[in-house]
Motif scaffolding. Structure first.
Motif, PDB file in Angstrom:
ATOM      1  N   ILE A 439      32.167  41.644   8.282  1.00 56.01           N
ATOM      2  CA  ILE A 439      31.893  43.010   7.639  1.00 56.01           C
ATOM      3  C   ILE A 439      30.666  43.359   7.253  1.00 56.01           C
ATOM      4  CG2 ILE A 439      32.860  44.548   5.858  1.00 56.01           C
ATOM      5  CD1 ILE A 439      35.725  42.936   6.217  1.00 56.01           C
ATOM      6  N   GLY A 440      30.139  42.452   6.600  1.00 59.24           N
ATOM      7  CA  GLY A 440      28.667  42.620   6.035  1.00 59.24           C
ATOM      8  C   GLY A 440      27.718  42.841   7.096  1.00 59.24           C
ATOM      9  N   GLY A 441      28.115  42.013   8.305  1.00 61.62           N
ATOM     10  CA  GLY A 441      27.023  42.102   9.245  1.00 61.62           C
ATOM     11  C   GLY A 441      27.206  43.450   9.998  1.00 61.62           C
ATOM     12  N   VAL A 442      28.297  44.066  10.226  1.00 65.31           N
ATOM     13  CA  VAL A 442      28.580  45.388  10.659  1.00 65.31           C
ATOM     14  C   VAL A 442      28.103  46.293   9.863  1.00 65.31           C
ATOM     15  CG1 VAL A 442      30.423  47.157  11.638  1.00 65.31           C
ATOM     16  CG2 VAL A 442      30.638  44.499  11.948  1.00 65.31           C
ATOM     17  N   LEU A 443      28.300  46.110   8.489  1.00 61.89           N
ATOM     18  CA  LEU A 443      27.665  47.312   7.682  1.00 61.89           C
ATOM     19  C   LEU A 443      26.274  47.401   7.695  1.00 61.89           C
ATOM     20  CD1 LEU A 443      30.095  47.152   4.469  1.00 61.89           C
ATOM     21  CD2 LEU A 443      30.002  48.887   6.246  1.00 61.89           C
ATOM     22  N   SER A 444      25.599  46.164   7.762  1.00 62.11           N
ATOM     23  CA  SER A 444      23.964  46.030   7.726  1.00 62.11           C
ATOM     24  C   SER A 444      23.614  46.807   9.127  1.00 62.11           C
ATOM     25  CB  SER A 444      23.541  44.615   7.608  1.00 62.11           C
ATOM     26  OG  SER A 444      23.968  44.020   8.949  1.00 62.11           O
ATOM     27  N   VAL A 445      24.302  46.740  10.138  1.00 68.86           N
ATOM     28  CA  VAL A 445      23.848  47.358  11.592  1.00 68.86           C
ATOM     29  C   VAL A 445      23.937  48.870  11.417  1.00 68.86           C
ATOM     30  CG1 VAL A 445      24.482  47.595  13.967  1.00 68.86           C
ATOM     31  CG2 VAL A 445      24.525  45.367  12.730  1.00 68.86           C
ATOM     32  N   LEU A 446      25.060  49.166  10.513  1.00 69.01           N
ATOM     33  CA  LEU A 446      25.359  50.768  10.356  1.00 69.01           C
ATOM     34  C   LEU A 446      24.224  51.239   9.533  1.00 69.01           C
ATOM     35  CD1 LEU A 446      27.357  53.062  10.826  1.00 69.01           C
ATOM     36  CD2 LEU A 446      28.459  52.288   8.557  1.00 69.01           C
ATOM     37  N   VAL A 447      23.847  50.637   8.702  1.00 71.05           N
ATOM     38  CA  VAL A 447      22.774  51.122   7.484  1.00 71.05           C
ATOM     39  C   VAL A 447      21.381  51.144   8.147  1.00 71.05           C
ATOM     40  CG1 VAL A 447      21.676  50.550   5.469  1.00 71.05           C
ATOM     41  CG2 VAL A 447      24.018  50.381   5.426  1.00 71.05           C
ATOM     42  N   SER A 450      21.098  53.387  11.182  1.00 74.30           N
ATOM     43  CA  SER A 450      20.985  54.838  10.851  1.00 74.30           C
ATOM     44  C   SER A 450      19.552  55.192  10.198  1.00 74.30           C
ATOM     45  CB  SER A 450      21.868  55.188   9.840  1.00 74.30           C
ATOM     46  OG  SER A 450      23.419  54.964  10.242  1.00 74.30           O
ATOM     47  N   ILE A 451      19.113  54.227   9.343  1.00 76.53           N
ATOM     48  CA  ILE A 451      17.840  54.447   8.753  1.00 76.53           C
ATOM     49  C   ILE A 451      16.807  54.714   9.657  1.00 76.53           C
ATOM     50  CG2 ILE A 451      15.945  53.747   7.072  1.00 76.53           C
ATOM     51  CD1 ILE A 451      18.326  52.668   5.505  1.00 76.53           C
ATOM     52  N   LEU A 452      16.655  53.888  10.773  1.00 72.17           N
ATOM     53  CA  LEU A 452      15.500  53.710  11.567  1.00 72.17           C
ATOM     54  C   LEU A 452      15.754  54.597  12.626  1.00 72.17           C
ATOM     55  CD1 LEU A 452      15.364  49.943  12.245  1.00 72.17           C
ATOM     56  CD2 LEU A 452      13.970  51.328  10.725  1.00 72.17           C
ATOM     57  N   SER A 460      13.621  61.112  18.970  1.00 72.88           N
ATOM     58  CA  SER A 460      12.495  61.993  19.423  1.00 72.88           C
ATOM     59  C   SER A 460      11.137  61.402  19.605  1.00 72.88           C
ATOM     60  CB  SER A 460      12.449  63.235  18.892  1.00 72.88           C
ATOM     61  OG  SER A 460      12.130  63.038  17.447  1.00 72.88           O
ATOM     62  N   ASN A 461      10.879  60.350  18.691  1.00 74.16           N
ATOM     63  CA  ASN A 461       9.737  59.664  18.728  1.00 74.16           C
ATOM     64  C   ASN A 461       9.838  58.322  19.612  1.00 74.16           C
ATOM     65  OD1 ASN A 461       7.264  58.387  18.220  1.00 74.16           O
ATOM     66  ND2 ASN A 461       7.593  58.118  15.919  1.00 74.16           N
ATOM     67  N   ALA A 462       9.343  58.469  20.628  1.00 68.92           N
ATOM     68  CA  ALA A 462       9.776  57.324  21.510  1.00 68.92           C
ATOM     69  C   ALA A 462       8.750  56.058  21.380  1.00 68.92           C
ATOM     70  CB  ALA A 462       9.175  57.785  22.986  1.00 68.92           C
ATOM     71  N   ARG A 463       7.896  56.320  20.592  1.00 77.81           N
ATOM     72  CA  ARG A 463       7.050  55.220  20.237  1.00 77.81           C
ATOM     73  C   ARG A 463       7.283  54.602  18.648  1.00 77.81           C
ATOM     74  NH1 ARG A 463       2.730  54.086  23.508  1.00 77.81           N
ATOM     75  NH2 ARG A 463       2.175  55.356  25.116  1.00 77.81           N
ATOM     76  N   TYR A 464       8.314  55.010  18.075  1.00 80.43           N
ATOM     77  CA  TYR A 464       8.730  54.467  17.005  1.00 80.43           C
ATOM     78  C   TYR A 464       8.920  52.885  16.852  1.00 80.43           C
ATOM     79  CZ  TYR A 464      10.723  53.942  12.375  1.00 80.43           C
ATOM     80  OH  TYR A 464      11.111  53.709  10.927  1.00 80.43           O
ATOM     81  N   SER A 465       8.189  52.323  15.713  1.00 81.28           N
ATOM     82  CA  SER A 465       8.242  50.887  15.687  1.00 81.28           C
ATOM     83  C   SER A 465       8.542  50.592  14.126  1.00 81.28           C
ATOM     84  CB  SER A 465       6.831  50.323  15.929  1.00 81.28           C
ATOM     85  OG  SER A 465       6.646  50.546  17.349  1.00 81.28           O
ATOM     86  N   PHE A 466       9.033  49.489  13.913  1.00 81.18           N
ATOM     87  CA  PHE A 466       9.293  48.971  12.620  1.00 81.18           C
ATOM     88  C   PHE A 466       8.695  47.631  12.429  1.00 81.18           C
ATOM     89  CE2 PHE A 466      11.566  47.383   8.702  1.00 81.18           C
ATOM     90  CZ  PHE A 466      11.344  48.693   7.994  1.00 81.18           C
TER      91      PHE A 466
END
Lengths: 516, 76
Positions: A439-447, A450-452, A460-466
């Motif tokens: 559950i922690g893993g799935v929630l981490s993916v969700l968060v 969503s943020i990224l 819309s920004n095809a070159r977005y990186s993190f």
């Protein structure tokens, strides 16, 4: 008009195929959803390959090669050749075995059982459906864009079609494509889908090769195939032949994207249709070669399109490049056939995705924990169809509101599925995985996803990186990577750490899923 | 042999990251960009490695599951 006629005939042919498969329908939900586990090696190969090759592979790869050059093949195709087969072997075969032994139809049934948790199902269901909707948009947008481009000029005297260059508007084409796929999925179920996939995969592979040679001849202008290939490539700007436009850390990040296959719910459903474990072997071996057969011509077409002799104006929308090449260089009959081939690839993914969301709804929500009044088989199939129509309607509306590059939209959907990969891997191979960890893993993916996604301007920004700028860690610098890396790593850490700090699964569950 | 096959898989992943020819715009056979030729080679090598994997790394006990489920299907 001839192109349009050929496309319409092809779509009618598909509907007929679905109706034919319906004659073999055994009237049970199991047959509708899993073809009664009757699919052999060849059909499994064709349906798995057809399902993984979508608008992303044809429209997206050609368009992205037009923008970024020949490196696009290494970025995704050769990586997928390695990683998809790895997923089939390490994830698909064990899940098939567990699915057959314990009677699963969906991923969520497996996770609920393995993690002794109902909640994980209710958490995963909307996330998986949401990510599938993103993937569906790739096909819906891609199909509409191709038909509009190829039929441009067909209705020269119809004023209201001016905005679609007097062709079939993409919104109409997308709608018709959805209806055709819905029809054969509804009537044929998984058996119809497997047949249609096999037929369509054969069509798009054969016509893809034909497209390649026809366009090479048109650009090269000679009767010698080899000379045409040389001439077509010689006119390409040098920067398109190397990988200067692809940052190395991003190239590395893309190795993770194909892991998404391990968590695609529609691929899970196809795995379970296999007659035996041995049916997987052909898919595992041949999949990289099939990817090569489809992607190499698409990437070459994309880089040729960036040259001055291609007839494609600089700055063309990348979703329209393949359609424009076909429309510019093929005669009307061939252009119609080639478009049918492109649509075949797109629809051979849409069908499996439509079917799987219906299956998930009935099995994981409608029938789960149902007591008292029981539904009969027909009611189950009807409920599945109703949910599918709802999801397809939502996808269609979203595709009109949020038009994006087919390639980037696909990447965001795949990134979410890749983030969930550590979950399925741990569920199969790690005894210590707990429901809390999952559950922690799935929630981490969700968060994180969503943020990224928000930070990238909703894709819309095809070159977005993190990270958004390189981070100096003292001993080394963390480069800018594709967001998938961060999503994946955070999920893996969350799963491991939370599992280690929570109560282990019961011995009974471990005995059910692991050998001593 | 099983471990040798998994080492080959790791090699595939490592050799996939061909940074040493990043800006190489050479054309092979006059029409194939070098990076494309190289990665076509990776695809073919992947098929060969996966063929070896299906022979030497195939999971055990699968037929048992298959037989069990066939009996279940027959009963249904």
């Amino acid at each position: 008009m001839i192109q349009l006629g050929v496309i319409v005939v092809y779509l009618l042919l598909l509907v007929g195929l679905g109706l034919s498969a319906n004659r073999l329908f055994r009237g049970t939900a199991k047959d509708y959803m899993l073809a009664s586990h009757s699919i052999g090696p060849f059909l499994l190969l064709m349906s798995l390959f057809g399902t993984t090759m979508t608008a992303f592979a044809l429209v997206g790869s050609t368009g992205r090669a037009y923008v970024m050059g020949a490196g696009v093949y290494g970025l995704l195709a050769s990586a997928s050749g390695i990683v998809h087969s790895l997923c089939f072997l390490l994830i698909g075969v064990p899940l098939w075995s567990l699915g057959r032994r314990h009677g699963y139809t969906t991923q969520i049934q497996f996770f609920r059982d393995r993690l002794e948790s109902n909640f994980i199902g209710y958490l995963l269901f909307p996330i998986l459906v949401f990510l599938v909707v993103g993937y569906l948009m790739v096909g819906v947008l891609g199909g509409g864009a191709v038909v509009q481009t190829v039929t441009a000029g067909t209705f020269g005297d119809v004023d209201w079609l001016a905005s679609s260059n007097y062709g079939v508007p993409s919104w109409l084409a997308s709608g018709v494509i959805c209806c055709v796929v819905l029809t054969y999925v509804f009537y044929g179920g998984m058996r119809g889908t497997a047949w249609a996939n096999t037929f369509q995969t054969s069509v798009f592979m054969a016509l893809g090769v034909v497209t390649f040679f026809v366009i090479a001849k048109a650009i090269g202008g000679t009767d010698n195939l080899f000379e045409n290939l040389v001439i077509a490539t010689k006119q390409v700007p040098e920067i398109q032949l190397a990988r200067a436009k692809i940052p190395k850390p991003v190239f590395f990040s893309f190795l993770l994207i194909p892991l998404s296959v391990g968590m695609f719910p529609h691929i899970f459903q196809h795995w379970l249709t296999a007659r035996s474990a041995n049916a997987f072997k052909l898919s595992i071996i041949v999949h990289p070669i099939f990817i090569m057969i489809v992607w190499v011509p698409c990437v070459l077409l994309g880089i040729w399109a960036s040259g001055p002799e291609s007839g494609i104006p600089p700055g063309t929308d990348e979703n329209a490049v393949l359609g424009m090449l076909v429309q510019t260089h093929a005669g009307p009959v061939l252009a119609g056939l080639l478009t049918a081939g492109i649509l075949a690839a797109i629809m051979s993914s849409l069908d499996s995705q439509f079917l799987c969301v219906g299956t998930m709804f009935t099995e994981d929500i409608l029938l789960h924990n149902r007591s008292g009044e029981q539904l009969n088989e027909q009611q189950v199939v009807r409920a599945a169809r109703g949910f599918i129509i709802g999801v397809v309607g939502l996808t269609y509306v979203l595709s009109l509101i949020l038009p994006r590059s087919v390639f980037d939209l696909g990447l965001w959907s795949f990134s979410g599925f890749t983030g969930l990969f550590p979950l399925v891997f741990a569920a199969i191979y790690w005894r210590r995985l707990t429901a809390a960890g999952a559950i922690g893993g799935v929630l981490s993916v969700l968060v994180t996803w969503s943020i990224l996604f928000w930070r990238s301007g909703f894709g819309s920004n095809a070159r977005y990186s993190f990270p958004e700028a390189p981070v100096n860690l003292g001993v080394a610098t963390l480069p800018q990577l594709h967001p998938v890396v961060f999503i994946f790593v955070v999920a893996a850490i969350a799963i491991v750490v939370i599992s280690l700090f929570s109560r282990p699964p019961s011995e009974k569950t471990l005995a059910k899923f692991f050998r001593r | 042999m099983k471990y040798a096959v998994w080492i080959l898989v790791v090699f595939l992943l490592v050799f996939h990251q061909d940074y040493w020819q990043w800006n190489n715009a050479t054309l092979d056979f006059g029409f194939l960009p070098r990076s494309l030729t190289y990665h076509i080679g990776i695809s073919i090598a992947a098929a060969v490695v996966w063929m070896l994997a299906t022979k030497f790394c195939w999971p055990e006990g699968l037929e048992e599951a298959s037989e069990h489920s066939k009996q279940e299907d027959a009963r249904a």
